[in-house]
Write a protein that holds these residues in place. Structure first.
Motif: not given
Length: 129
Positions: A8-30
């Motif tokens: 889930p990617i929140a867009t309001y009132p604050e957004t999630v930080r794009p840096q999380h996506f690298d960690a998510v992708a790495t975790f998903a890959q593993r």
């Protein structure tokens, strides 16, 4: 069968930080799983009070906030796609519209159809669901 994970990617009132996506992708890959990015876009109820239009122009404030949410959603989805591509994992995406106070419930409703939900959390941000 491949594990399916939703992000889930929140867009309001604050957004999630794009840096999380690298960690998510790495975790998903593993884990060897595929990802589905669910962009949660802000949708506010229409205001039927004439006074709100005269004093604050609430309808314009709503349009501006929803437009900012859509723009953030596009940017964050691009960042998630780049992270998934870099990790070599499959990514699908979808959008859901929700009042900001109901975004967590909408994310939970969608998460029921996946094996795993990955949510980025950081101490500096309140954007986690």
């Amino acid at each position: 069968m491949t594990i399916q994970a939703v992000v889930p990617i929140a867009t309001y009132p604050e957004t999630v930080r794009p840096q999380h996506f690298d960690a998510v992708a790495t975790f998903a890959q593993r884990l060897g799983c595929d990802l589905h990015a669910l962009v949660l876009l802000a949708k506010f109820p229409k205001v039927a009070n004439a006074l709100s239009s005269l004093l604050l122009d609430v309808p314009d404030m709503i349009r501006t906030a929803e437009a900012r949410s859509r723009k953030s959603g596009e940017e964050l989805l691009d960042a998630m796609e780049a992270a998934a591509k870099s990790a070599g994992i499959s990514l699908t995406n979808g959008k859901a519209f929700a009042a900001p106070d109901l975004a967590g419930e909408i994310a939970a409703e969608h998460a029921r159809y996946f094996d795993l939900a990955m949510i980025g959390v950081s101490p500096e941000s309140d954007a986690s669901l």
